[in-house]
Design a protein around this motif. Structure first.
Motif, PDB file in Angstrom:
ATOM      1  N   ASN A 464      33.951  35.905  44.656  1.00 36.18           N
ATOM      2  CA  ASN A 464      35.126  36.781  44.404  1.00 36.18           C
ATOM      3  C   ASN A 464      35.567  37.429  45.555  1.00 36.18           C
ATOM      4  O   ASN A 464      35.124  38.311  47.050  1.00 36.18           O
ATOM      5  CB  ASN A 464      34.035  37.771  43.411  1.00 36.18           C
ATOM      6  CG  ASN A 464      34.934  39.083  42.734  1.00 36.18           C
ATOM      7  OD1 ASN A 464      36.032  39.508  42.940  1.00 36.18           O
ATOM      8  ND2 ASN A 464      34.836  39.153  41.217  1.00 36.18           N
ATOM      9  N   SER A 465      37.264  37.429  46.058  1.00 33.83           N
ATOM     10  CA  SER A 465      37.935  37.798  46.781  1.00 33.83           C
ATOM     11  C   SER A 465      37.896  39.626  46.384  1.00 33.83           C
ATOM     12  O   SER A 465      38.059  40.567  47.931  1.00 33.83           O
ATOM     13  CB  SER A 465      39.451  37.953  46.365  1.00 33.83           C
ATOM     14  OG  SER A 465      39.697  38.164  45.058  1.00 33.83           O
ATOM     15  N   VAL A 466      36.934  40.441  44.811  1.00 34.59           N
ATOM     16  CA  VAL A 466      37.258  42.177  45.380  1.00 34.59           C
ATOM     17  C   VAL A 466      35.823  42.306  46.335  1.00 34.59           C
ATOM     18  O   VAL A 466      36.334  43.356  46.837  1.00 34.59           O
ATOM     19  CB  VAL A 466      37.584  41.605  43.749  1.00 34.59           C
ATOM     20  CG1 VAL A 466      37.661  43.840  44.343  1.00 34.59           C
ATOM     21  CG2 VAL A 466      38.877  41.641  43.206  1.00 34.59           C
ATOM     22  N   ASP A 467      35.017  41.756  45.614  1.00 37.79           N
ATOM     23  CA  ASP A 467      32.943  42.741  46.306  1.00 37.79           C
ATOM     24  C   ASP A 467      32.739  41.317  47.105  1.00 37.79           C
ATOM     25  O   ASP A 467      32.154  41.727  47.872  1.00 37.79           O
ATOM     26  CB  ASP A 467      32.838  42.902  45.400  1.00 37.79           C
ATOM     27  CG  ASP A 467      32.480  41.659  44.378  1.00 37.79           C
ATOM     28  OD1 ASP A 467      33.286  40.587  44.077  1.00 37.79           O
ATOM     29  OD2 ASP A 467      31.311  42.685  43.288  1.00 37.79           O
ATOM     30  N   ASN A 525      51.411  33.480  35.301  1.00 38.43           N
ATOM     31  CA  ASN A 525      50.887  33.597  36.823  1.00 38.43           C
ATOM     32  C   ASN A 525      49.685  32.898  37.378  1.00 38.43           C
ATOM     33  O   ASN A 525      48.763  34.484  37.015  1.00 38.43           O
ATOM     34  CB  ASN A 525      51.464  34.673  37.439  1.00 38.43           C
ATOM     35  CG  ASN A 525      51.319  35.198  38.482  1.00 38.43           C
ATOM     36  OD1 ASN A 525      50.840  34.529  39.409  1.00 38.43           O
ATOM     37  ND2 ASN A 525      52.397  36.429  39.352  1.00 38.43           N
ATOM     38  N   PRO A 526      49.389  32.019  37.929  1.00 38.32           N
ATOM     39  CA  PRO A 526      47.798  32.381  37.702  1.00 38.32           C
ATOM     40  C   PRO A 526      47.287  32.802  38.740  1.00 38.32           C
ATOM     41  O   PRO A 526      46.023  32.604  39.047  1.00 38.32           O
ATOM     42  CB  PRO A 526      47.997  30.108  39.168  1.00 38.32           C
ATOM     43  CG  PRO A 526      49.920  30.063  38.757  1.00 38.32           C
ATOM     44  CD  PRO A 526      50.537  31.109  37.982  1.00 38.32           C
ATOM     45  N   ASN A 531      43.616  36.594  40.210  1.00 41.38           N
ATOM     46  CA  ASN A 531      42.785  38.065  40.865  1.00 41.38           C
ATOM     47  C   ASN A 531      42.087  39.128  39.469  1.00 41.38           C
ATOM     48  O   ASN A 531      41.884  39.613  39.995  1.00 41.38           O
ATOM     49  CB  ASN A 531      44.389  38.794  41.485  1.00 41.38           C
ATOM     50  CG  ASN A 531      44.765  38.313  42.574  1.00 41.38           C
ATOM     51  OD1 ASN A 531      44.104  37.593  43.123  1.00 41.38           O
ATOM     52  ND2 ASN A 531      46.026  38.138  42.737  1.00 41.38           N
ATOM     53  N   LEU A 532      43.023  39.151  38.648  1.00 43.42           N
ATOM     54  CA  LEU A 532      42.657  39.391  37.220  1.00 43.42           C
ATOM     55  C   LEU A 532      40.586  39.302  36.907  1.00 43.42           C
ATOM     56  O   LEU A 532      39.841  40.140  36.213  1.00 43.42           O
ATOM     57  CB  LEU A 532      43.372  39.569  35.786  1.00 43.42           C
ATOM     58  CG  LEU A 532      44.642  40.662  36.022  1.00 43.42           C
ATOM     59  CD1 LEU A 532      45.434  39.532  34.620  1.00 43.42           C
ATOM     60  CD2 LEU A 532      44.549  41.320  36.062  1.00 43.42           C
ATOM     61  N   ALA A 538      34.208  41.855  39.907  1.00 39.13           N
ATOM     62  CA  ALA A 538      33.617  43.164  40.177  1.00 39.13           C
ATOM     63  C   ALA A 538      33.042  44.071  39.655  1.00 39.13           C
ATOM     64  O   ALA A 538      32.188  44.231  40.262  1.00 39.13           O
ATOM     65  CB  ALA A 538      34.952  42.955  41.337  1.00 39.13           C
ATOM     66  N   LEU A 539      34.057  44.168  39.099  1.00 41.68           N
ATOM     67  CA  LEU A 539      33.992  45.641  37.860  1.00 41.68           C
ATOM     68  C   LEU A 539      32.378  45.357  36.933  1.00 41.68           C
ATOM     69  O   LEU A 539      31.469  46.492  37.547  1.00 41.68           O
ATOM     70  CB  LEU A 539      34.463  45.671  36.880  1.00 41.68           C
ATOM     71  CG  LEU A 539      34.847  47.041  35.784  1.00 41.68           C
ATOM     72  CD1 LEU A 539      34.826  47.986  37.304  1.00 41.68           C
ATOM     73  CD2 LEU A 539      35.607  46.888  35.199  1.00 41.68           C
TER      74      LEU A 539
END
Lengths: 686, 326
Positions: A464-467, A525-526, A531-532, A538-539
């Motif tokens: 996961n690119s966020v966390d 938009n892939p 990202n979404l 992550a949340l």
């Protein structure tokens, strides 16, 4: 206008002219429907339909102000419900039957709103039904939905206690919102400090039905459903650089007994096996990581190959942790909760006996009468002059070569496999997914007299690119093979990789069919979709870490970090007491502050009265300023004494401040000035 | 309901409880205005409150047993809301000023209203406040607006005549969750005068008596000089009746002469029938009303009291009060 036929009124007009009782009932029904909505997937179909029908019927009665059905109707419906529940669950107790009953009772009770007591029963049943939602999901989304439901129920409850007129629902909602907001600190304190106990009595056996995951056996074909299950199996956070994705093999049950149809594990997981049989030797640097495992209702702890030392995790949650001789880590209790543990694995490892032994004989057993063509293939290979002196490694290479070049393909829809699954795979279908391939491969190896077994688990995962957490999904469930080689022990062979290199270690995996919404975003938009999804996960992960996995260990950890050295639940109870007392004190402070909110003008008047009494003037309670001035003048001689005149002027100003027209200078001068003057007044008689 | 009262009667503690309540109420200060503060506002959980507590317990046990952290959150949030609800409920009554508007005198047996003014200095409205006479179950509900006041009428039906203290009043609220009952007792100091119940169909007024000490009563009637007309009174000679008026309007009107004013209407306790004291008083009351309606002067004779003849509202009130206190 009111006498117009009802058909002439639009429904919005009808809604606003609905009597208060009808409006309140409709709102309550809406809230009840919202509480029940998330349950639909977990309830028997008849139950969902029945509840929906009851709510609609009640809504119609409220809309048309019709009479409620008689008690006989209710008794009849109740009897039908009990019978249907019995027919579905074969019991009226237990979790699933209980949930079914509660849902129907809640819907039934809405038909019986005769007294206040009935309404309260609905509210309290509603609260309980909200909790039953958590049996099935404790996700962030469920939590949000239930928060809305709680606010809705509180709004209805507050509204029910506004007996006058037809107050707008928004006002009740505001009160409910405030109460929830002010109640949140209490919730936080109790949640953080309430001692976490073990279940008071055994969880009924149906506690975890409907949760998918790896299974202890493998019947060719069962993995298809897993591959389509996009839910999360576990999350991993690596300390330091993560190893390459294609080396991430999370070990689950090892299947070595085959009866022709089904693969079974040799070790049932009782913990009596001798882990030294595993003969695990590790070398090289370890990979350290932390796993958050979703509950799987199995005693399996999924670890990367291979972990020589037990994972660190709260003991009260899992009981004893041990390793089976085939390297699988197990707990002595099924994992019914989100579990978090830290572990150390060595990608570079050897295990298993180094020399041929009798024990290995079990790994070449094949059921008689199955897969004749595969046996023939093995015999042909053995007779092949090219493999005259071949060892296990050479046969493995030959088999993998055959998979690569023989026109075999990877598919999620392999079609119907007959009785001889290995034969069908090798000769007829030539297509399948990991379990078909692994099963056929192991059968071939065994036919060649090479000890081989199937390992199930998860392979891969994505970051996961966020966390920075790696997410491993049920769709990453995988089956691979282990082949014994003299002098090396068990060696991992992933035949699926030979068929479909993309299946191993690549992000381009087979996608589960996406929902309409996901498809729409994905086509537009892939990257946005990715990202979404990453942000959402992550949340969700944060939620899991902080809310769902808030165990006693975390509790004590947190308190230690806050500087409280807490040893046991007694300290926790004490801490709750202290914090609640602090909250109470805050409440008292608020009350005092609220008291100050009373009219400042009256307060000033009261001060002036008290001051006059001190000066010896008898002032009755509730004397207006002008009268006070008159009393003062009677008591002292205003003309002779400057101080008396000043006080009299001040009192008249006080009066003007209250009663002069809004635009007058007296009003605009403000109370603050009067208060200042009051402080400086010299009082007569003192 | 009947079952419940039977149960109450069977309760051995009931008399002691009633006595305690009487003692408690008699301790309350008498005041026509009452500010509700921490000291005189009481709060206890209601039956639904206990039900909520039981629900919370069940939720907690379920959360523990199924190890649902979200269940804990729900349970504790609900508990927090209930705790806040307790404060909100108490704050709904606390800080209200109750003021009784001085009640008018009234007749026994009729239902009247006590007017109570509730004023609030709070900046938010107070919701769902009910008032009732202590011991009755007829609640009148009201909201008190922010920084304003509301007026509530509480029905009051005194059964007997006399000067009564206004009965004790209780104010109550269950806002916002119904889990707590917040209430207060109030004994207003005001007293209300209750006149006897006027007899429904009283006999006609008694005939006038010659004014005591008046000279030449007998012959003056035939002097032939008339001052005007007045309502027919029993005993008026037929020749005094204005027949033309009767033919036109259908009511009997007599010519009034100075001589007739020599006669005085006395409402006498001794002549008000032979029934019980209360019935006599009730007849006298009806007569007083009738006489006043006709605009007649009258006097009232009661055992141990006599009110000289007179007329007008003040006189009437004096007479009615005398009847009430007799």
């Amino acid at each position: 206008m009111l006498k117009a036929p009802r058909s002439g009124l639009s429904s919005s007009a009808r809604l606003s002219t609905l009597p208060r009782e009808g409006r309140d009932t409709l709102f309550l029904l809406l809230v009840v429907a919202w509480v029940l909505l998330p349950q639909i997937g977990n309830l028997p179909l008849w139950c969902s339909l029945f509840a929906a029908g009851l709510l609609l019927a009640r809504g119609w009665l409220a809309w048309t102000s019709g009479p409620l059905p008689s008690r006989w109707w209710m008794a009849g419906l109740l009897a039908v419900t009990l019978a249907a529940t019995w027919a579905t669950h074969r019991t009226l107790l237990g979790r699933d039957a209980g949930v079914t009953l509660i849902v129907v009772l809640l819907a039934l009770k809405t038909l019986e709103l005769r007294a206040r007591r009935d309404a309260f029963v609905i509210f309290f049943l509603g609260f309980f039904t909200m909790l039953t939602n958590f049996f099935f999901s404790q996700s962030l989304l469920t939590a949000a939905a239930m928060l809305v439901a709680l606010l809705g129920l509180l709004t209805a409850l507050v509204n029910a206690h506004m007996p006058v007129g037809k107050p707008p629902l928004a006002e009740a909602a505001r009160t409910a919102g405030w109460m929830a907001l002010l109640g949140a600190p209490v919730m936080l304190v109790l949640f953080m400090l309430f001692p976490r106990m073990a279940p008071l009595w055994g969880i009924p056996s149906d506690g975890m039905t409907g949760r998918s995951g790896l299974s202890g056996t493998m019947q060719v074909g069962t993995m298809a459903s897993l591959a389509l299950d996009d839910s999360i199996a576990l999350r991993v956070r690596f300390e330091g650089a993560p190893p390459p994705q294609d080396t991430l093999y999370f070990r689950g049950p090892v299947l070595s007994q085959f009866d022709g149809r089904e693969w079974r594990a040799q070790y049932a997981g009782f913990g009596f096996e001798n882990p030294r049989e595993a003969n695990l030797q590790v070398s090289g640097p370890p990979v350290r990581y932390e796993v958050t495992l979703e509950p799987n209702n199995r005693p399996w702890l999924l670890l990367l190959d291979a972990a020589p030392s037990p994972p660190q995790l709260p003991a009260q949650q899992t009981g004893r942790v041990f390793m089976t001789p085939d390297l699988q880590w197990m707990a002595s209790r099924p994992l019914t909760d989100l579990t978090r543990y830290r572990a150390e694995s060595y990608p570079d490892f050897r295990h298993g006996p180094e020399r041929q032994s009798l024990r290995l004989q079990a790994y070449v057993d094949l059921p008689a009468g199955f897969n004749p063509r595969t046996l023939q293939l093995a015999a042909d290979l053995r007779r092949d002059p090219r493999y005259a002196n071949a060892d296990a490694a050479a046969f493995v290479a030959a088999a993998l070569e055959k998979l690569r070049t023989g026109g075999y393909s990877y598919t999620l829809e392999p079609g119907v496999y007959g009785r001889d699954t290995a034969d069908v795979f090798w000769f007829d279908n030539k297509a399948g997914f990991c379990e078909h391939i692994a099963s056929a491969f192991v059968v071939l190896m065994r036919a060649l007299d090479i000890p081989a077994r199937i390992v199930t688990g998860y392979q891969g995962g994505d970051i996961n690119s966020v966390d920075g957490f790696w997410t491993v999904r049920q769709s990453d469930a995988h089956a691979w093979a282990e082949v014994w080689q003299a002098g090396r022990g068990w060696v991992r062979v992933d035949p699926t990789g030979a068929v479909s290199p993309g299946r191993i270690g690549s992000l381009a995996r087979l996608q589960a069919p996406a929902g309409v919404f996901a498809t729409a975003i994905g086509t537009v938009n892939p990257t946005l979709a990715a990202n979404l999804r990453a942000a959402w996960e992550a949340l969700n992960n944060r939620w899991n870490q902080w809310v769902l996995n808030y165990t006693q260990t975390r509790q004590l950890d947190l308190l230690k970090r806050l500087g409280l050295d807490v040893a046991g639940w007694e300290d926790l109870v004490r801490a709750i007491g202290v914090l609640l007392a602090l909250l109470g004190a805050a409440g008292v402070g608020w009350m005092l502050w609220e008291r100050r909110q009373h009219d400042p003008w009256l307060r000033l008047l009261a001060q002036a009265q008290a001051r006059l009494r001190q000066a010896g003037v008898e002032v009755p309670a509730a004397t207006p300023p002008r009268q006070m001035a008159a009393l003062l003048a009677r008591h002292f001689d205003a003309e002779a004494d400057d101080r008396t005149a000043a006080v009299r002027d001040w009192l008249l100003q006080l009066e003007a401040q209250r009663y002069a027209p809004a635009a007058s200078p007296e009003r605009r001068a403000g109370l603050a000035r009067l208060r200042r003057v009051f402080q400086q007044l010299a009082w007569p008689g003192s | 309901m009947a079952f419940a009262t039977t149960l109450q009667r069977l309760n051995p503690l009931a008399p002691a409880r009633a006595r305690f309540q009487r003692w408690w109420q008699s301790r309350l200060p008498l005041a026509d205005t009452l500010r509700l503060t921490q000291r005189n506002v009481y709060i206890l959980p209601t039956a639904p409150g206990w039900m909520l507590a039981a629900t919370l317990l069940v939720l907690l046990v379920a959360s523990i047993n199924y190890q649902l952290n979200l269940g804990y959150l729900l349970t504790f949030l609900l508990a927090g809301c209930a705790a806040v609800g307790m404060h909100v409920a108490h704050a709904t009554l606390r800080g209200i000023d109750l003021k009784l508007v001085a009640p008018d005198a009234q007749f026994a047996g009729t239902s009247t209203v006590l007017t109570v003014q509730l004023s609030s200095e709070r900046r938010t409205p107070r919701r769902g406040i009910g008032l009732a006479l202590l011991g009755t179950d007829h609640w009148t509900w009201t909201d008190v607006p922010a920084l304003g006041s509301a007026t509530v009428h509480v029905a009051f039906a005194p059964a007997t005549r006399g000067l009564h203290r206004v009965p004790a009043i209780t104010a109550e609220t269950r806002f916002p969750l119904g889990t707590f009952r917040v209430w207060c007792y109030w004994r207003p100091a005001a007293q209300v005068m209750v006149y006897p119940k006027p007899e429904a169909h009283p006999p006609p007024l008694p005939p006038g008596e010659p004014k005591s000490g008046g000279a030449g009563t007998g012959h003056a009637q035939s002097s032939g000089e008339f001052d005007g007309v007045r309502g027919y009174r029993r005993g008026d000679p037929l020749k005094l009746v204005v027949w033309k008026k009767f033919a036109k309007a259908g009511e009997l009107v007599s010519r009034d002469s100075p001589q007739t004013q020599q006669h005085v209407l006395w409402l006498d306790f001794a002549q008000a029938g032979s029934a019980s004291v209360e019935q006599r008083l009730s007849r006298l009351c009806a007569w007083v009303l009738q006489a006043d309606q006709l605009g007649l002067d009258f006097g009232l004779r009661l055992p141990g009291a006599e009110i000289a003849p007179g007329g007008g509202a003040a006189h009437q009130r004096r007479c009615l009060e005398a009847l009430a206190l007799c």
